[in-house]
Design a protein around this motif. Sequence first.
Motif, PDB file in Angstrom:
ATOM      1  N   THR A  64       0.845  -1.198   0.000  1.00 19.78           N
ATOM      2  CA  THR A  64       0.000   0.000   0.000  1.00 19.78           C
ATOM      3  C   THR A  64       0.882   1.250   0.000  1.00 19.78           C
ATOM      4  OG1 THR A  64      -0.087   0.124   2.409  1.00 19.78           O
ATOM      5  CG2 THR A  64      -1.782  -1.209   1.297  1.00 19.78           C
ATOM      6  N   PHE A  65       0.250   2.394  -0.224  1.00 23.19           N
ATOM      7  CA  PHE A  65       0.987   3.657  -0.226  1.00 23.19           C
ATOM      8  C   PHE A  65       1.795   3.829   1.059  1.00 23.19           C
ATOM      9  CE2 PHE A  65      -2.395   5.844  -3.131  1.00 23.19           C
ATOM     10  CZ  PHE A  65      -1.904   5.138  -4.215  1.00 23.19           C
ATOM     11  N   ASP A  66       1.189   3.529   2.193  1.00 22.92           N
ATOM     12  CA  ASP A  66       1.857   3.711   3.479  1.00 22.92           C
ATOM     13  C   ASP A  66       3.096   2.825   3.620  1.00 22.92           C
ATOM     14  OD1 ASP A  66      -0.014   5.567   4.223  1.00 22.92           O
ATOM     15  OD2 ASP A  66      -1.210   4.164   5.420  1.00 22.92           O
ATOM     16  N   GLN A  67       3.083   1.687   2.937  1.00 22.92           N
ATOM     17  CA  GLN A  67       4.176   0.732   3.073  1.00 22.92           C
ATOM     18  C   GLN A  67       5.364   1.040   2.150  1.00 22.92           C
ATOM     19  OE1 GLN A  67       1.751  -2.737   2.265  1.00 22.92           O
ATOM     20  NE2 GLN A  67       1.741  -3.342   4.422  1.00 22.92           N
ATOM     21  N   VAL A  68       5.167   1.941   1.209  1.00 19.33           N
ATOM     22  CA  VAL A  68       6.249   2.297   0.280  1.00 19.33           C
ATOM     23  C   VAL A  68       6.422   3.820   0.290  1.00 19.33           C
ATOM     24  CG1 VAL A  68       7.103   2.135  -2.104  1.00 19.33           C
ATOM     25  CG2 VAL A  68       5.716   0.288  -1.155  1.00 19.33           C
ATOM     26  N   PRO A  69       7.154   4.346   1.267  1.00 15.95           N
ATOM     27  CA  PRO A  69       7.366   5.785   1.348  1.00 15.95           C
ATOM     28  C   PRO A  69       8.450   6.295   0.406  1.00 15.95           C
ATOM     29  CG  PRO A  69       8.433   4.711   3.188  1.00 15.95           C
ATOM     30  CD  PRO A  69       7.701   3.633   2.443  1.00 15.95           C
ATOM     31  N   ARG A  70       9.260   5.368  -0.136  1.00 13.16           N
ATOM     32  CA  ARG A  70      10.306   5.763  -1.078  1.00 13.16           C
ATOM     33  C   ARG A  70      10.594   4.602  -2.022  1.00 13.16           C
ATOM     34  NH1 ARG A  70      14.926   3.794  -1.318  1.00 13.16           N
ATOM     35  NH2 ARG A  70      15.738   5.651  -2.364  1.00 13.16           N
ATOM     36  N   THR A  71      11.271   4.906  -3.129  1.00 11.85           N
ATOM     37  CA  THR A  71      11.656   3.876  -4.085  1.00 11.85           C
ATOM     38  C   THR A  71      12.803   4.400  -4.922  1.00 11.85           C
ATOM     39  OG1 THR A  71      10.823   2.325  -5.763  1.00 11.85           O
ATOM     40  CG2 THR A  71      10.092   4.610  -5.951  1.00 11.85           C
ATOM     41  N   ASP A  72      13.516   3.497  -5.590  1.00  8.95           N
ATOM     42  CA  ASP A  72      14.572   3.908  -6.509  1.00  8.95           C
ATOM     43  C   ASP A  72      13.991   4.270  -7.873  1.00  8.95           C
ATOM     44  OD1 ASP A  72      16.938   3.333  -4.801  1.00  8.95           O
ATOM     45  OD2 ASP A  72      16.161   1.283  -4.919  1.00  8.95           O
ATOM     46  N   ILE A  73      13.015   3.473  -8.312  1.00  9.60           N
ATOM     47  CA  ILE A  73      12.394   3.687  -9.625  1.00  9.60           C
ATOM     48  C   ILE A  73      10.886   3.716  -9.440  1.00  9.60           C
ATOM     49  CG2 ILE A  73      12.103   2.824 -11.979  1.00  9.60           C
ATOM     50  CD1 ILE A  73      14.724   1.220 -11.554  1.00  9.60           C
ATOM     51  N   LEU A  74      10.277   4.819  -9.787  1.00  7.93           N
ATOM     52  CA  LEU A  74       8.821   4.955  -9.784  1.00  7.93           C
ATOM     53  C   LEU A  74       8.324   4.810 -11.209  1.00  7.93           C
ATOM     54  CD1 LEU A  74       6.028   5.790  -8.632  1.00  7.93           C
ATOM     55  CD2 LEU A  74       6.730   8.170  -9.008  1.00  7.93           C
ATOM     56  N   CYS A  75       7.362   3.935 -11.425  1.00  6.25           N
ATOM     57  CA  CYS A  75       6.791   3.756 -12.764  1.00  6.25           C
ATOM     58  C   CYS A  75       5.273   3.867 -12.696  1.00  6.25           C
ATOM     59  CB  CYS A  75       7.196   2.411 -13.357  1.00  6.25           C
ATOM     60  SG  CYS A  75       6.700   2.241 -15.098  1.00  6.25           S
ATOM     61  N   VAL A  76       4.716   4.722 -13.530  1.00 10.34           N
ATOM     62  CA  VAL A  76       3.279   4.989 -13.530  1.00 10.34           C
ATOM     63  C   VAL A  76       2.685   4.577 -14.880  1.00 10.34           C
ATOM     64  CG1 VAL A  76       1.500   6.745 -13.256  1.00 10.34           C
ATOM     65  CG2 VAL A  76       3.636   6.921 -11.955  1.00 10.34           C
ATOM     66  N   PRO A  77       1.840   3.556 -14.909  1.00  4.88           N
ATOM     67  CA  PRO A  77       1.166   3.154 -16.142  1.00  4.88           C
ATOM     68  C   PRO A  77      -0.038   4.053 -16.422  1.00  4.88           C
ATOM     69  CG  PRO A  77       0.502   1.720 -14.360  1.00  4.88           C
ATOM     70  CD  PRO A  77       1.492   2.688 -13.777  1.00  4.88           C
ATOM     71  N   GLY A  78      -0.667   3.838 -17.571  1.00  2.99           N
ATOM     72  CA  GLY A  78      -1.862   4.598 -17.919  1.00  2.99           C
ATOM     73  C   GLY A  78      -3.065   3.684 -18.072  1.00  2.99           C
ATOM     74  N   GLY A  79      -4.076   4.170 -18.765  1.00  2.03           N
ATOM     75  CA  GLY A  79      -5.267   3.364 -18.984  1.00  2.03           C
ATOM     76  C   GLY A  79      -6.540   4.166 -18.823  1.00  2.03           C
ATOM     77  N   PHE A  80      -7.676   3.483 -18.938  1.00  2.00           N
ATOM     78  CA  PHE A  80      -8.968   4.159 -18.847  1.00  2.00           C
ATOM     79  C   PHE A  80      -9.202   4.774 -17.471  1.00  2.00           C
ATOM     80  CE2 PHE A  80     -10.063   1.031 -22.299  1.00  2.00           C
ATOM     81  CZ  PHE A  80     -10.176   1.986 -23.301  1.00  2.00           C
ATOM     82  N   GLY A  81      -8.491   4.290 -16.458  1.00  2.07           N
ATOM     83  CA  GLY A  81      -8.661   4.838 -15.122  1.00  2.07           C
ATOM     84  C   GLY A  81      -7.768   6.024 -14.807  1.00  2.07           C
ATOM     85  N   THR A  82      -7.033   6.508 -15.803  1.00  2.37           N
ATOM     86  CA  THR A  82      -6.073   7.590 -15.548  1.00  2.37           C
ATOM     87  C   THR A  82      -6.745   8.842 -15.013  1.00  2.37           C
ATOM     88  OG1 THR A  82      -4.617   6.762 -17.304  1.00  2.37           O
ATOM     89  CG2 THR A  82      -4.274   9.013 -16.576  1.00  2.37           C
ATOM     90  N   VAL A  83      -7.862   9.258 -15.607  1.00  2.00           N
ATOM     91  CA  VAL A  83      -8.507  10.507 -15.191  1.00  2.00           C
ATOM     92  C   VAL A  83      -8.938  10.430 -13.730  1.00  2.00           C
ATOM     93  CG1 VAL A  83     -10.489  12.021 -15.544  1.00  2.00           C
ATOM     94  CG2 VAL A  83      -9.214  11.169 -17.524  1.00  2.00           C
ATOM     95  N   ALA A  84      -9.561   9.307 -13.344  1.00  2.00           N
ATOM     96  CA  ALA A  84      -9.984   9.163 -11.947  1.00  2.00           C
ATOM     97  C   ALA A  84      -8.785   9.218 -11.012  1.00  2.00           C
ATOM     98  CB  ALA A  84     -10.745   7.850 -11.763  1.00  2.00           C
ATOM     99  N   ALA A  85      -7.677   8.609 -11.407  1.00  2.00           N
ATOM    100  CA  ALA A  85      -6.474   8.648 -10.580  1.00  2.00           C
ATOM    101  C   ALA A  85      -5.913  10.071 -10.489  1.00  2.00           C
ATOM    102  CB  ALA A  85      -5.416   7.698 -11.145  1.00  2.00           C
ATOM    103  N   MET A  86      -6.029  10.838 -11.582  1.00  2.00           N
ATOM    104  CA  MET A  86      -5.562  12.220 -11.580  1.00  2.00           C
ATOM    105  C   MET A  86      -6.365  13.091 -10.613  1.00  2.00           C
ATOM    106  SD  MET A  86      -5.024  12.711 -15.690  1.00  2.00           S
ATOM    107  CE  MET A  86      -4.513  14.434 -15.655  1.00  2.00           C
ATOM    108  N   GLU A  87      -7.593  12.663 -10.331  1.00  2.00           N
ATOM    109  CA  GLU A  87      -8.468  13.425  -9.440  1.00  2.00           C
ATOM    110  C   GLU A  87      -8.387  12.948  -7.991  1.00  2.00           C
ATOM    111  OE1 GLU A  87     -12.154  14.795 -12.232  1.00  2.00           O
ATOM    112  OE2 GLU A  87     -12.029  12.648 -11.813  1.00  2.00           O
TER     113      GLU A  87
END
Length: 230
Positions: free
Chosen positions: A59-82
């Motif tokens: 979950t978000f709380d369990q990963v406060p940092r990372t070396d490589i962040l990768c963000v995919p896209g898709g039909f749910g992108t707009v909802a995630a942007m909000e």
Amino acid sequence: MPEPALHVAFLLFPHVTQLDLTGPAQVLSRLGNAKLDLVAKTLDPVPTDAQFSLLPTATFDQVPRTDILCVPGGFGTVAAMEDDETLAWLRQVAADATWVTSVCTGSLLLAAAGLLTGYRAACHWASREQLALFGVEPVAQRVVFDRNRVTGGGVTAGIDFALALTAAIRGEEHAKFVQLSLEYDPAPPFDSGSPERAEPATLARYHAMIEKFSPGRAEKVRAIAEKLRG
């Protein structure tokens, strides 16, 4: 001498295009001495656009940092942007990440989080120009490097992106080894993989599909950009 350990965090959100995530994940899992996490708001299964779900590993709380962040896209992108929680997590982990990356319309999510302002970036061809709404320079390439931001074009470009990133991290010889191990030797049966070469009827069918599954997407992205500008 062993390779330095790396952590790779993929954002997982409802109605993601699974190949945006699973394509690069397959490549980056072979970086050597790397741990991958699929990070979501909860550990509940997350539906994709391919009629199956993916299981988050953290979950978000369990990963406060990372070396490589990768963000995919898709039909749910707009909802995630909000979603404020999603944007807050992206900003948090991007602050210390060595590489901040995306595939397809995932670059719009990075842009909405303010993480691509002043950068050059790729995106799916149908949404590429929307990057400019967020102060990003759209680039019509499959893979774009700008400092520590690396962005891939639409869906299948995620494999090219991941191989290019592998070369930047582990060297070209290792990237070539990974490419061979995956037999990544594309020879598409049709020359219809870009809007410049697709037939008009095919292009019209694509736009109709987008309007069906994500109605008013362009207008919604514009509204998000205007809201962020305040």
